[in-house]
Design a protein around this motif. Structure first.
Motif, mmCIF file in Angstrom:
data_model
loop_
_atom_site.group_PDB
_atom_site.id
_atom_site.type_symbol
_atom_site.label_atom_id
_atom_site.label_comp_id
_atom_site.label_asym_id
_atom_site.label_seq_id
_atom_site.Cartn_x
_atom_site.Cartn_y
_atom_site.Cartn_z
ATOM 1 N N ALA A 162 2.818 5.954 -5.681
ATOM 2 C CA ALA A 162 2.360 6.243 -6.912
ATOM 3 C C ALA A 162 1.907 7.825 -7.330
ATOM 4 C CB ALA A 162 1.786 4.683 -7.025
ATOM 5 N N ARG A 163 1.337 7.574 -6.111
ATOM 6 C CA ARG A 163 0.402 9.383 -6.580
ATOM 7 C C ARG A 163 1.438 10.525 -6.955
ATOM 8 N NH1 ARG A 163 -3.381 10.365 -1.223
ATOM 9 N NH2 ARG A 163 -1.327 10.419 -0.530
ATOM 10 N N PRO A 164 0.991 11.454 -7.532
ATOM 11 C CA PRO A 164 1.578 12.640 -8.049
ATOM 12 C C PRO A 164 2.343 13.450 -6.891
ATOM 13 C CG PRO A 164 -0.254 12.874 -9.637
ATOM 14 C CD PRO A 164 -0.520 11.356 -8.031
ATOM 15 N N GLU B 231 0.871 -1.009 -0.247
ATOM 16 C CA GLU B 231 0.112 0.059 -0.510
ATOM 17 C C GLU B 231 0.585 1.487 -0.112
ATOM 18 O OE1 GLU B 231 -3.730 1.965 2.663
ATOM 19 O OE2 GLU B 231 -1.838 1.618 3.582
ATOM 20 N N VAL B 232 1.921 1.067 0.585
ATOM 21 C CA VAL B 232 2.389 2.259 0.889
ATOM 22 C C VAL B 232 3.689 2.420 -0.375
ATOM 23 C CG1 VAL B 232 4.701 3.629 2.243
ATOM 24 C CG2 VAL B 232 2.837 2.403 2.994
ATOM 25 N N LEU B 233 4.377 1.509 -0.928
ATOM 26 C CA LEU B 233 4.686 1.705 -2.123
ATOM 27 C C LEU B 233 3.992 2.138 -3.572
ATOM 28 C CD1 LEU B 233 7.752 -0.547 -1.669
ATOM 29 C CD2 LEU B 233 7.708 1.658 -1.073
ATOM 30 N N ARG B 234 2.939 0.899 -3.857
ATOM 31 C CA ARG B 234 2.511 0.887 -4.873
ATOM 32 C C ARG B 234 0.790 1.837 -5.336
ATOM 33 N NH1 ARG B 234 2.123 -4.519 -7.753
ATOM 34 N NH2 ARG B 234 1.658 -5.492 -5.498
ATOM 35 N N GLY B 235 0.624 2.137 -3.758
ATOM 36 C CA GLY B 235 0.016 2.517 -3.630
ATOM 37 C C GLY B 235 -0.036 4.529 -3.201
ATOM 38 N N PHE B 236 -0.098 4.564 -2.146
ATOM 39 C CA PHE B 236 0.804 5.661 -1.170
ATOM 40 C C PHE B 236 1.221 6.998 -2.443
ATOM 41 C CE2 PHE B 236 -1.593 4.875 2.138
ATOM 42 C CZ PHE B 236 -2.376 5.982 2.751
ATOM 43 N N GLU C 111 9.674 11.728 -11.671
ATOM 44 C CA GLU C 111 8.558 11.787 -11.056
ATOM 45 C C GLU C 111 8.643 10.801 -10.712
ATOM 46 O OE1 GLU C 111 6.391 13.412 -13.637
ATOM 47 O OE2 GLU C 111 8.604 13.846 -15.081
ATOM 48 N N PRO C 112 6.678 10.139 -10.208
ATOM 49 C CA PRO C 112 6.760 10.157 -8.673
ATOM 50 C C PRO C 112 7.388 8.475 -8.956
ATOM 51 C CG PRO C 112 4.649 10.928 -9.811
ATOM 52 C CD PRO C 112 5.489 11.426 -10.102
ATOM 53 N N ARG D 245 11.906 11.913 -4.660
ATOM 54 C CA ARG D 245 12.760 11.944 -5.664
ATOM 55 C C ARG D 245 13.424 12.567 -6.054
ATOM 56 N NH1 ARG D 245 7.045 14.875 -9.201
ATOM 57 N NH2 ARG D 245 5.720 13.819 -8.235
ATOM 58 N N THR D 246 14.445 11.762 -7.152
ATOM 59 C CA THR D 246 15.438 12.238 -7.416
ATOM 60 C C THR D 246 15.554 12.616 -9.149
ATOM 61 O OG1 THR D 246 15.707 9.926 -8.266
ATOM 62 C CG2 THR D 246 16.109 10.133 -5.773
#
Length: 245
Positions: A158-160, A151-156, A190-191, A165-166
């Motif tokens: 992934a949002r704009p 949920e953290v990595l692929r949910g929260f 990008e996200p 970011r690097t």
């Protein structure tokens, strides 16, 4: 994870949060949430429970604001929390599988989203409440922690709105060592783009038991192990906070 399991977890974790808050006292400091006392934690989590309940119970199909924090403390605050938690559990347990309402992360259904989100919200804040008592937090099941990492990595993130970011493309790997779960997180301007599996050479790997990684990704404890370019682990800790509102 099945909705029934998530709702049961929400129920157990909410009761544990209330017990820990009562034992610590609402004036106690919360080490995992610098600047907060237990009263702040209970007010926040209780507000979120009521906010989530309203979407499912009232069928709001667009964003609906929360009702704000209550001016309560002590035993009255804990009673208010327990009442809201019970209503959330009852609402999710009794809702039809095809209920239509607003949600903000991908999920099989709105009901699945809210059951999952509130189970993890409450678990992380239960850990916060227990931190006010000192000592190690209660256990978190491996499969539930894996779901939370997802949920953290692929949910929260992934949002704009993610700030992780690097300037140049980098790769962060997250490895749960007590299961076969691995995530590859591609960082750029990008996200973050995350996929399951060991799919690219990593610049940095964070590893450890799933429950420990889950809490680390929510910035509740340091990463158990970091290999490679530790600046990416530092970037996560500095930029990954998910704020309310």
């Amino acid at each position: 994870m099945e909705i029934e399991r998530l709702v049961q977890t929400l129920s157990v974790e909410g009761h544990a949060l209330a017990r820990a808050a009562e034992e610590a006292g609402t004036e106690a400091k919360v080490p995992t949430c610098p600047g907060w006392q237990v009263r702040d934690l209970v007010r926040h989590t209780g507000m979120v429970h009521r906010w989530a309940t309203a979407f499912v119970a009232d069928g709001h199909t667009s964003y609906h604001p929360d009702e704000g924090l209550p001016d309560l403390d002590g035993a009255e605050l804990l009673s208010w929390f327990r009442e809201g938690h019970r209503r959330l559990v009852d609402t999710l347990s009794g809702a039809p599988a095809d209920v239509e309402c607003w949600s903000f992360l991908p999920a099989p259904s709105p009901l699945a989203f809210w059951a999952r989100r509130q189970a993890h919200e409450t678990t992380v804040h239960r850990v916060d409440a227990e931190s006010a008592l000192g000592g190690a937090p209660s256990a978190i099941a491996v499969d539930f922690a894996v779901d939370g990492i997802d949920e953290v990595l692929r949910g929260f993130h992934a949002r704009p709105k993610s700030r992780v970011r690097t300037d140049a493309a980098r790769v962060l790997r997250v490895r749960a060592e007590d299961t076969d779960a691995v995530w590859t997180v591609r960082l750029s301007s990008e996200p973050p783009a995350c996929e399951r599996g060991d799919t690219a050479e990593a610049d940095c790997e964070v590893a450890g038991p799933a429950a420990a990684l889950y809490l680390s990704l929510w910035n509740r404890r340091p990463f158990p192990r970091v290999a490679g370019d530790s600046s990416l682990a530092t970037l996560w800790r500095e930029k990954s906070a998910v704020t309310w509102g």
